[in-house]
Design a protein around this motif. Structure first.
Motif, PDB file in Angstrom:
ATOM      1  N   ASN A  99      56.455   9.893  11.288  1.00 20.89           N
ATOM      2  CA  ASN A  99      57.601   9.941  12.205  1.00 20.89           C
ATOM      3  C   ASN A  99      58.831  10.607  11.591  1.00 20.89           C
ATOM      4  OD1 ASN A  99      55.998   8.664  14.041  1.00 20.89           O
ATOM      5  ND2 ASN A  99      56.948   6.633  13.809  1.00 20.89           N
ATOM      6  N   GLN A 100      59.115  10.261  10.355  1.00 18.50           N
ATOM      7  CA  GLN A 100      60.315  10.807   9.721  1.00 18.50           C
ATOM      8  C   GLN A 100      60.217  12.316   9.547  1.00 18.50           C
ATOM      9  OE1 GLN A 100      62.901   8.743   9.335  1.00 18.50           O
ATOM     10  NE2 GLN A 100      64.072  10.616   8.944  1.00 18.50           N
ATOM     11  N   ARG A 101      59.002  12.790   9.192  1.00 20.31           N
ATOM     12  CA  ARG A 101      58.823  14.233   9.036  1.00 20.31           C
ATOM     13  C   ARG A 101      58.968  14.945  10.370  1.00 20.31           C
ATOM     14  NH1 ARG A 101      57.229  18.823   6.994  1.00 20.31           N
ATOM     15  NH2 ARG A 101      55.493  19.996   7.881  1.00 20.31           N
ATOM     16  N   LEU A 102      58.437  14.352  11.442  1.00 20.42           N
ATOM     17  CA  LEU A 102      58.560  14.965  12.763  1.00 20.42           C
ATOM     18  C   LEU A 102      60.023  15.112  13.164  1.00 20.42           C
ATOM     19  CD1 LEU A 102      57.262  16.020  15.387  1.00 20.42           C
ATOM     20  CD2 LEU A 102      57.272  13.657  16.216  1.00 20.42           C
ATOM     21  N   ILE A 103      60.791  14.055  13.006  1.00 17.19           N
ATOM     22  CA  ILE A 103      62.204  14.094  13.375  1.00 17.19           C
ATOM     23  C   ILE A 103      62.959  15.090  12.499  1.00 17.19           C
ATOM     24  CG2 ILE A 103      64.337  12.754  13.492  1.00 17.19           C
ATOM     25  CD1 ILE A 103      62.319  12.186  15.728  1.00 17.19           C
ATOM     26  N   SER A 104      62.623  15.094  11.207  1.00 18.82           N
ATOM     27  CA  SER A 104      63.283  16.030  10.291  1.00 18.82           C
ATOM     28  C   SER A 104      63.006  17.475  10.680  1.00 18.82           C
ATOM     29  CB  SER A 104      62.803  15.764   8.860  1.00 18.82           C
ATOM     30  OG  SER A 104      63.366  16.692   7.971  1.00 18.82           O
ATOM     31  N   LEU A 105      61.753  17.786  11.037  1.00 18.39           N
ATOM     32  CA  LEU A 105      61.399  19.141  11.465  1.00 18.39           C
ATOM     33  C   LEU A 105      62.169  19.541  12.726  1.00 18.39           C
ATOM     34  CD1 LEU A 105      57.523  19.538  11.037  1.00 18.39           C
ATOM     35  CD2 LEU A 105      59.332  20.786   9.853  1.00 18.39           C
ATOM     36  N   ILE A 106      62.223  18.622  13.683  1.00 17.17           N
ATOM     37  CA  ILE A 106      62.898  18.923  14.950  1.00 17.17           C
ATOM     38  C   ILE A 106      64.374  19.202  14.717  1.00 17.17           C
ATOM     39  CG2 ILE A 106      63.635  17.906  17.138  1.00 17.17           C
ATOM     40  CD1 ILE A 106      60.894  16.525  17.269  1.00 17.17           C
ATOM     41  N   LYS A 107      65.035  18.354  13.946  1.00 16.90           N
ATOM     42  CA  LYS A 107      66.468  18.548  13.701  1.00 16.90           C
ATOM     43  C   LYS A 107      66.732  19.854  12.956  1.00 16.90           C
ATOM     44  CE  LYS A 107      67.924  13.694  13.750  1.00 16.90           C
ATOM     45  NZ  LYS A 107      68.512  12.569  12.975  1.00 16.90           N
ATOM     46  N   GLN A 108      65.852  20.154  11.996  1.00 17.40           N
ATOM     47  CA  GLN A 108      66.016  21.389  11.230  1.00 17.40           C
ATOM     48  C   GLN A 108      65.891  22.616  12.134  1.00 17.40           C
ATOM     49  OE1 GLN A 108      62.744  22.518   8.618  1.00 17.40           O
ATOM     50  NE2 GLN A 108      64.215  23.129   7.040  1.00 17.40           N
ATOM     51  N   GLN A 109      64.882  22.612  13.006  1.00 14.50           N
ATOM     52  CA  GLN A 109      64.661  23.774  13.859  1.00 14.50           C
ATOM     53  C   GLN A 109      65.731  23.897  14.947  1.00 14.50           C
ATOM     54  OE1 GLN A 109      62.730  26.170  13.135  1.00 14.50           O
ATOM     55  NE2 GLN A 109      61.837  25.072  11.377  1.00 14.50           N
ATOM     56  N   LEU A 110      66.247  22.782  15.421  1.00 10.88           N
ATOM     57  CA  LEU A 110      67.343  22.840  16.385  1.00 10.88           C
ATOM     58  C   LEU A 110      68.590  23.443  15.748  1.00 10.88           C
ATOM     59  CD1 LEU A 110      66.950  19.423  18.233  1.00 10.88           C
ATOM     60  CD2 LEU A 110      66.574  21.697  19.207  1.00 10.88           C
ATOM     61  N   LYS A 111      68.833  23.077  14.502  1.00 11.20           N
ATOM     62  CA  LYS A 111      69.992  23.639  13.798  1.00 11.20           C
ATOM     63  C   LYS A 111      69.809  25.143  13.591  1.00 11.20           C
ATOM     64  CE  LYS A 111      72.465  21.652  10.407  1.00 11.20           C
ATOM     65  NZ  LYS A 111      72.780  21.061   9.072  1.00 11.20           N
ATOM     66  N   ALA A 129      68.020  27.126  15.448  1.00  7.71           N
ATOM     67  CA  ALA A 129      68.130  27.766  16.755  1.00  7.71           C
ATOM     68  C   ALA A 129      69.589  27.941  17.159  1.00  7.71           C
ATOM     69  CB  ALA A 129      67.377  26.937  17.814  1.00  7.71           C
ATOM     70  N   GLU A 130      70.414  26.948  16.822  1.00  2.00           N
ATOM     71  CA  GLU A 130      71.839  27.037  17.129  1.00  2.00           C
ATOM     72  C   GLU A 130      72.490  28.161  16.324  1.00  2.00           C
ATOM     73  OE1 GLU A 130      75.451  26.478  18.849  1.00  2.00           O
ATOM     74  OE2 GLU A 130      73.507  25.646  19.456  1.00  2.00           O
ATOM     75  N   LEU A 131      72.088  28.308  15.069  1.00  2.53           N
ATOM     76  CA  LEU A 131      72.614  29.401  14.248  1.00  2.53           C
ATOM     77  C   LEU A 131      72.199  30.762  14.818  1.00  2.53           C
ATOM     78  CD1 LEU A 131      72.013  27.996  10.643  1.00  2.53           C
ATOM     79  CD2 LEU A 131      74.217  28.313  11.796  1.00  2.53           C
ATOM     80  N   ALA A 132      70.959  30.846  15.291  1.00  2.00           N
ATOM     81  CA  ALA A 132      70.492  32.097  15.897  1.00  2.00           C
ATOM     82  C   ALA A 132      71.293  32.430  17.152  1.00  2.00           C
ATOM     83  CB  ALA A 132      69.003  31.992  16.228  1.00  2.00           C
ATOM     84  N   LYS A 133      71.632  31.390  17.906  1.00  2.00           N
ATOM     85  CA  LYS A 133      72.435  31.590  19.113  1.00  2.00           C
ATOM     86  C   LYS A 133      73.829  32.084  18.757  1.00  2.00           C
ATOM     87  CE  LYS A 133      73.629  29.226  23.419  1.00  2.00           C
ATOM     88  NZ  LYS A 133      73.570  27.933  24.155  1.00  2.00           N
ATOM     89  N   GLN A 134      74.397  31.527  17.695  1.00  2.00           N
ATOM     90  CA  GLN A 134      75.709  31.979  17.246  1.00  2.00           C
ATOM     91  C   GLN A 134      75.657  33.444  16.818  1.00  2.00           C
ATOM     92  OE1 GLN A 134      78.586  30.384  17.417  1.00  2.00           O
ATOM     93  NE2 GLN A 134      77.613  28.593  18.331  1.00  2.00           N
ATOM     94  N   ASN A 135      74.557  33.840  16.170  1.00  2.00           N
ATOM     95  CA  ASN A 135      74.401  35.235  15.776  1.00  2.00           C
ATOM     96  C   ASN A 135      74.325  36.143  16.992  1.00  2.00           C
ATOM     97  OD1 ASN A 135      74.450  34.813  13.024  1.00  2.00           O
ATOM     98  ND2 ASN A 135      72.239  34.560  12.849  1.00  2.00           N
ATOM     99  N   GLN A 136      73.635  35.660  18.039  1.00  2.00           N
ATOM    100  CA  GLN A 136      73.558  36.449  19.267  1.00  2.00           C
ATOM    101  C   GLN A 136      74.945  36.628  19.867  1.00  2.00           C
ATOM    102  OE1 GLN A 136      71.280  34.719  22.445  1.00  2.00           O
ATOM    103  NE2 GLN A 136      71.382  36.543  23.717  1.00  2.00           N
TER     104      GLN A 136
END
Length: 453
Positions: free
Chosen positions: A113-125, A127-134
């Motif tokens: 569970n902890q790894r799943l949540i960690s992966l999700i939070k990392q990828q959301l962050k 994705a947000e950085l990619a959006k800022q670059n756009q």
């Protein structure tokens, strides 16, 4: 705002288990039992921030073919959504293939569970950085600090007043003739504000076709209309947390003013083609050379919108009202253009300085900049004399005889076309008109025109 996770998994038990974990961490959860149903949700414009994708469904149990096909669909549709691939089988080859097809990471079932949540939070962050670059890539506005040259009392008073309110979030309306430097002043206000580290986004409202107003200002989803080949971020979202500068404010079509007013009142909007309401926080700076009193009286501009944009109103003086600044500004432009064209720095003769002060400058600072650029390019000595300036008597120095307004307008158009040697965009600038407005008047008076640039 909580991120929305779409779980694409054929096992109801696994979907339920994932839902419990995600909701415990305050994520919103959507479910799809297969990629086809997930595709339907995405085609409907459902807002999703990340996908958890099982790689194997009913067709077989090991190849991952269905999951890979869905990844190809996402790429084809240019849906830039982070995907974490899942499989119950430990397969390095499948993990590599999934990543090659666009998955951002891979997790095996049963997961920790902890790894799943960690992966999700990392990828959301990420994705947000990619959006800022756009957002940064879409910004064409040059945020270089504008340089102001002034000695006149009228400009000193203006900047003293602006300096006292720049650090507030109050909406500001800049009025004055074309070419007086309202855009540069708007940049200066932003840079003096508490939002200076965030975007400054400028929009020429007179250049936006009415049918593209919502797309330009609020953005659009891919496929929202015929030419929407990819998702576009609107100007409000680009300016979030920063300053939004709306130039030629008086040119906004009446039919679109209510849509703009709603965003300013509620700080929220929807992209074209989306039902998802987005929140936005911008400081609004507007500019116009229009007469709002007449526009409101003629029901061409909403009074409630006018009150919303002019919390503070400042008039930028014309160049002829600040004669003490003309020569210093001319010398500033000379130095700027000599550096640009790698020429030795030139000086102004006394007769040139006198001519510059006497000229009425209908195009204001913008025209002065063009005159000095031309003089630098054409000068054959180390000085710029009056003859090098090529200043012509302007329509402002000649008294027109009494005539009808239509006759006066026709006369002014003819004079502007003569001054610009038939260059229609240049003539429009001299008259303070947009190019489209100029063409309408040429058609109105049946004036032949040929030169387009």
């Amino acid at each position: 705002m909580s991120a929305t996770i779409l779980i694409i998994e054929d096992s109801p038990e696994i979907r339920l288990s994932a839902r419990f974990i995600l909701e415990d961490h305050h994520f919103k959860v959507l479910e799809a039992e297969n990629p086809f149903y997930a595709q339907e949700l995405l085609d409907q414009g459902i807002e999703v921030d990340l996908l958890l994708l099982d790689m194997n469904f009913s067709r077989d149990t090991t190849s991952g073919e269905e999951g890979l096909s869905f990844l190809k669909y996402l790429q084809k549709q240019q849906l830039n959504l982070p995907v974490i691939a899942m499989t119950a089988w430990s397969s390095v080859d499948l993990a590599v293939t999934a990543m090659q097809q666009g998955a951002v990471d891979f997790i095996e079932k049963p997961w920790q569970n902890q790894r799943l949540i960690s992966l999700i939070k990392q990828q959301l962050k990420l994705a947000e950085l990619a959006k800022q670059n756009q957002k940064l890539n879409q910004q064409l506005q040059n945020n270089a600090s504008p340089t102001f040259v002034y000695r006149s009392d009228v400009m000193t008073r203006l900047f003293n007043a602006l300096g006292s309110v720049a650090q507030t979030d109050a909406n500001i309306l800049l009025t004055g003739e074309n070419g007086t430097g309202k855009t540069q002043i708007a940049q200066w206000i932003h840079q003096q504000s508490q939002r200076h580290s965030h975007p400054f986004v400028a929009v020429n409202m007179g250049a936006i076709p009415e049918n593209l107003f919502e797309s330009e200002m609020f953005g659009h989803k891919k496929g929202a209309f015929t030419d929407a080949k990819e998702q576009r971020i609107g100007r409000f979202e680009l300016a979030d947390s920063g300053s939004l500068f709306l130039d030629e404010m008086a040119n906004i079509p009446l039919s679109q003013q209510a849509k703009l007013l709603r965003v300013l009142e509620k700080n929220e909007f929807e992209m074209v083609g989306s039902s998802h309401t987005q929140q936005v926080d911008v400081r609004l700076i507007c500019a116009s050379n229009g007469d709002f009193s007449k526009l409101i009286d003629n029901e061409l501009f909403r009074q409630d919108l006018y009150y919303r944009v002019n919390t503070l109103e400042f008039r930028v003086p014309a160049l002829r009202e600040r004669t003490d600044d003309i020569v210093p500004l001319a010398e500033h432009f000379i130095a700027q253009h000599c550096a640009k064209y790698q020429r030795p720095v030139l000086t102004l003769t006394d007769d040139a300085k006198h001519a510059l002060r006497q000229y009425r400058w209908p195009g204001n600072v913008r025209e002065l900049g063009h005159v000095m650029e031309r003089a630098v390019l054409l000068s054959s000595t180390n000085q710029i004399a009056e003859a090098n300036l090529n200043l012509q008597p302007t329509i402002h120095t000649q008294r027109l005889p009494l005539m009808t307004l239509a006759q006066a307008e026709r006369t002014l158009i003819d004079l502007a076309l003569e001054r610009s040697q038939g260059n229609i965009p240049a003539a429009a600038k001299l008259l303070g008109l947009t190019k489209s407005s100029m063409y309408r008047r040429l058609e109105k008076y049946a004036i032949a025109h040929h030169k387009e640039s």
